[in-house]
Design an enzyme around this catalytic site. Sequence first.
Site, mmCIF file in Angstrom:
data_model
loop_
_atom_site.group_PDB
_atom_site.id
_atom_site.type_symbol
_atom_site.label_atom_id
_atom_site.label_comp_id
_atom_site.label_asym_id
_atom_site.label_seq_id
_atom_site.Cartn_x
_atom_site.Cartn_y
_atom_site.Cartn_z
ATOM 1 N N SER A 180 2.096 14.747 7.505
ATOM 2 C CA SER A 180 3.289 15.166 6.614
ATOM 3 C C SER A 180 4.568 14.635 7.417
ATOM 4 O O SER A 180 4.306 13.981 8.454
ATOM 5 C CB SER A 180 3.263 16.609 6.797
ATOM 6 O OG SER A 180 4.373 17.313 6.127
ATOM 7 N N TYR A 234 3.353 9.820 7.439
ATOM 8 C CA TYR A 234 2.147 8.937 6.507
ATOM 9 C C TYR A 234 1.984 7.853 7.418
ATOM 10 O O TYR A 234 0.763 7.455 7.040
ATOM 11 C CB TYR A 234 3.108 8.889 5.254
ATOM 12 C CG TYR A 234 3.904 10.066 4.667
ATOM 13 C CD1 TYR A 234 3.125 11.364 4.738
ATOM 14 C CD2 TYR A 234 4.945 10.031 4.114
ATOM 15 C CE1 TYR A 234 3.693 12.450 4.050
ATOM 16 C CE2 TYR A 234 5.652 11.092 3.344
ATOM 17 C CZ TYR A 234 4.903 12.349 3.408
ATOM 18 O OH TYR A 234 5.533 13.334 3.044
ATOM 19 N N ALA A 256 -3.205 19.028 -3.147
ATOM 20 C CA ALA A 256 -3.957 18.432 -2.009
ATOM 21 C C ALA A 256 -4.980 19.620 -1.651
ATOM 22 O O ALA A 256 -6.107 19.116 -1.267
ATOM 23 C CB ALA A 256 -2.993 18.006 -0.911
ATOM 24 N N LYS A 301 -1.134 11.385 -10.580
ATOM 25 C CA LYS A 301 -0.175 11.243 -11.683
ATOM 26 C C LYS A 301 0.930 12.101 -11.809
ATOM 27 O O LYS A 301 1.055 12.836 -11.065
ATOM 28 C CB LYS A 301 -1.244 11.012 -13.081
ATOM 29 C CG LYS A 301 -1.983 12.164 -13.297
ATOM 30 C CD LYS A 301 -1.671 13.662 -13.102
ATOM 31 C CE LYS A 301 -0.332 13.910 -13.843
ATOM 32 N NZ LYS A 301 0.169 15.334 -13.765
ATOM 33 N N HIS A 351 5.550 6.794 -4.546
ATOM 34 C CA HIS A 351 4.351 6.221 -4.843
ATOM 35 C C HIS A 351 4.358 4.887 -4.439
ATOM 36 O O HIS A 351 3.376 4.106 -3.848
ATOM 37 C CB HIS A 351 3.768 6.491 -6.189
ATOM 38 C CG HIS A 351 3.435 7.899 -6.385
ATOM 39 N ND1 HIS A 351 2.648 8.180 -7.685
ATOM 40 C CD2 HIS A 351 3.427 8.876 -5.653
ATOM 41 C CE1 HIS A 351 2.536 9.542 -7.389
ATOM 42 N NE2 HIS A 351 2.712 9.967 -6.417
ATOM 43 N N ASP A 371 4.857 14.534 -15.776
ATOM 44 C CA ASP A 371 3.672 15.530 -15.496
ATOM 45 C C ASP A 371 2.739 15.889 -16.477
ATOM 46 O O ASP A 371 1.523 16.025 -16.190
ATOM 47 C CB ASP A 371 4.547 16.515 -15.044
ATOM 48 C CG ASP A 371 3.485 17.862 -14.088
ATOM 49 O OD1 ASP A 371 2.741 17.473 -13.273
ATOM 50 O OD2 ASP A 371 3.293 18.859 -14.888
#
Length: 362
Positions: free
Chosen positions: A39, A64, A19, A103, A85, A188
């Site tokens: 957060s 959030y 971020a 991603k 997600h 990842d």
Amino acid sequence: MAAAEPPVRYGILGCANIARKMWRAILLSGNSTVVAVGSRSLAKAEAFAKENGFPGSARAYGSYDAVIDDPDVDAVYIPLPTSLHRRWAALAAEKKKHVLLEKPVALNVAELDEILAACRVNGVQYMDATMWMHHPRTAAIAAALSDRCRFGQLKAVHIIYSHNCGPDFLKNDIRVKPDLDALGALGDAGWYCIRAILWAYDYNLPTTVVALPNTEFNEAGVILSCGASLQYPDNKMTTFYCSFLANLTMEVNFLGTDGYIRFNDFVIPFEEKVTHFYEHANTRFGELATSIEPLPTKHVVRSDLPQEVLMVKEFSNLVQKIDRGGEKSEKKWEIISRKTQLVMDAVKTSIDKGFVAVEVEE
């Protein structure tokens, strides 16, 4: 002279290290700004905003929900663990926030379909944060691949993406925790490899996928390294290897009947503003096979802006067209994401079933 479009206002869900990079990208984009960060801890959100030089007007929230409920937020960037997600991307879309999603975008295609459905129903833009796709070098390589006189027909693709982050990473990072990022290295690093393969084949799906033996897991069963072969028609050969256990390597090889293209920093360029790739065309051995002719051509591609900035600019442009121009969302990004997820799911299924061939179906 027409007035400049107001910037797209972003909210960031979470304070992950990536971020910080995206905040810098938003700052440099010229058509975006950050107005909120959230957060699970208000103190953490406040510290993140302060440490990264957020505008004084930016709000820090201890949840959030508060970010996606903020009426000043147009779009959200979501760098949360993959297991979160589906909930937060779909909820953000339901609150009419455009979604830029880190991603891997989901744990499986069923979860992704929920996210994409929420985006479509609510008319918001979706894009995954695969940054290399927005670099001008990517377009330059696409042009080289399409040159039938120099490259010919694509015959093989081989890709490696590995990074050895050390023992602390392997013990504590969210990407090795089954309840946070259960796909591990496949999600990842493998995501990038699969996306590059699909990109090279004009987003045509392989017919079958076979994971390669000797996949490595941690004690919790999360993948630390794996590879796979993707079968395409016409005897094309395609493989990739991804790993948390090997030296940082970002190698791409495209082999054609008459040419060969390679570059070794496809995920993150070695330098932000200068990249390159090598092209071999109609290569032959020289006299007595002591050389090759002609020598490969080094193509240098320059960019005034880093690839993540170009991604933010493109995403924000799409958002502006929807919110201020009344246009519909660009659907190609959800199509590309879904195909990447389908192949990743097939690789995972092949691993789980003992490295058997798995058909890929839309």
